[in-house]
Design a protein around this motif. Structure first.
Motif, short mmCIF file in Angstrom:
data_model
loop_
_atom_site.label_atom_id
_atom_site.label_comp_id
_atom_site.label_asym_id
_atom_site.label_seq_id
_atom_site.Cartn_x
_atom_site.Cartn_y
_atom_site.Cartn_z
N GLN A 37 -8.68 29.82 27.60
CA GLN A 37 -8.11 30.57 28.36
C GLN A 37 -6.61 30.05 29.17
OE1 GLN A 37 -10.91 32.68 30.74
NE2 GLN A 37 -10.66 34.44 29.57
N ARG A 38 -7.29 28.78 29.60
CA ARG A 38 -6.36 28.00 30.51
C ARG A 38 -4.93 27.71 29.68
NH1 ARG A 38 -9.18 23.40 32.69
NH2 ARG A 38 -10.10 24.99 34.03
N PRO A 41 -1.74 31.59 27.80
CA PRO A 41 -1.35 32.52 28.95
C PRO A 41 -1.42 34.08 28.33
CG PRO A 41 0.70 31.02 28.18
CD PRO A 41 -0.79 30.40 27.59
N GLU A 44 -4.32 35.74 29.52
CA GLU A 44 -4.24 36.00 30.75
C GLU A 44 -3.42 37.36 31.19
OE1 GLU A 44 -4.12 35.02 35.22
OE2 GLU A 44 -5.05 34.02 33.62
N LYS A 162 1.69 30.49 36.00
CA LYS A 162 1.40 31.02 34.70
C LYS A 162 2.53 32.01 34.64
CE LYS A 162 -3.46 29.88 34.13
NZ LYS A 162 -4.73 30.27 33.87
#
Length: 183
Positions: A37-38, A41, A44, A162
């Motif tokens: 997830q980090r 993007p 997200e 992000k």
């Protein structure tokens, strides 16, 4: 009796080891999901992507209805206003102005492009993201049993350092306009 004690001890040790291995895999999968997830993007911004696609679909459907009710035109050059629609004048002074399918595609694209700002306003009002939009470009294609819409919204969405650029939103509307056009 000593053998029973040894068996019980081995069963307890086996259960502890099994529990430890299970917890190891569990926490490892959570850590991997957090890392993905980090560095992804796209995950997200799934909410924004879904909202954009849904809004483009609704706008294109409204545009198809509008163009259909106005005889293949979004903004007819020569028309008569009836109820809330502009009904085109197809034959005037001996010249015909029947729209081709290519003209209808352009009219639908013009409708979507003009009304896409409502999608951006809706996104800005309903999401916690910073949204920067440019001039959208729209391409439509009327096929036998569906209408394809491809829009480049020129949209940049940011949150928590992000950023994601949305350069293409595609949707498909199941509608057989060619059959009605042939009538």
């Amino acid at each position: 009796m000593a053998k029973r004690g040894q068996v019980t001890l081995f069963v307890i040790i086996g259960m502890v080891l099994l529990l430890a291995v299970g917890l190891l895999f569990f926490f490892r999968s959570i850590a991997l999901e957090n890392v993905l997830q980090r560095f992804s993007p796209a995950g997200e911004f799934k909410e924004v992507e879904f909202s954009l696609k849904e809004c483009v679909q609704a706008t294109a459907t409204d545009g198809l209805y509008q163009v259909s009710m106005q005889g293949g035109y979004y903004q007819p050059k020569s028309s008569v206003f009836y109820l809330r629609y502009q009904i085109p004048v197809y034959i005037s002074k001996g010249t015909e102005a029947f729209p081709l399918l290519l003209d209808m595609q352009k009219e639908l694209a013009a409708y979507i492009k003009e009304n896409f700002a409502q999608c951006i306003a809706q996104l800005e009002a309903n999401t916690p993201y910073q949204i920067t939009s440019g001039e959208p470009s729209v391409a439509t294609q009327i096929l036998e049993k569906k209408v394809l819409v491809n829009i480049n919204p020129g949209l940049q969405v940011a949150k928590d350092n992000k950023t994601r650029i949305f350069d293409q939103v595609k949707t498909e509307i199941p509608l057989n306009i060619q059959e009605k056009y042939a009538l």
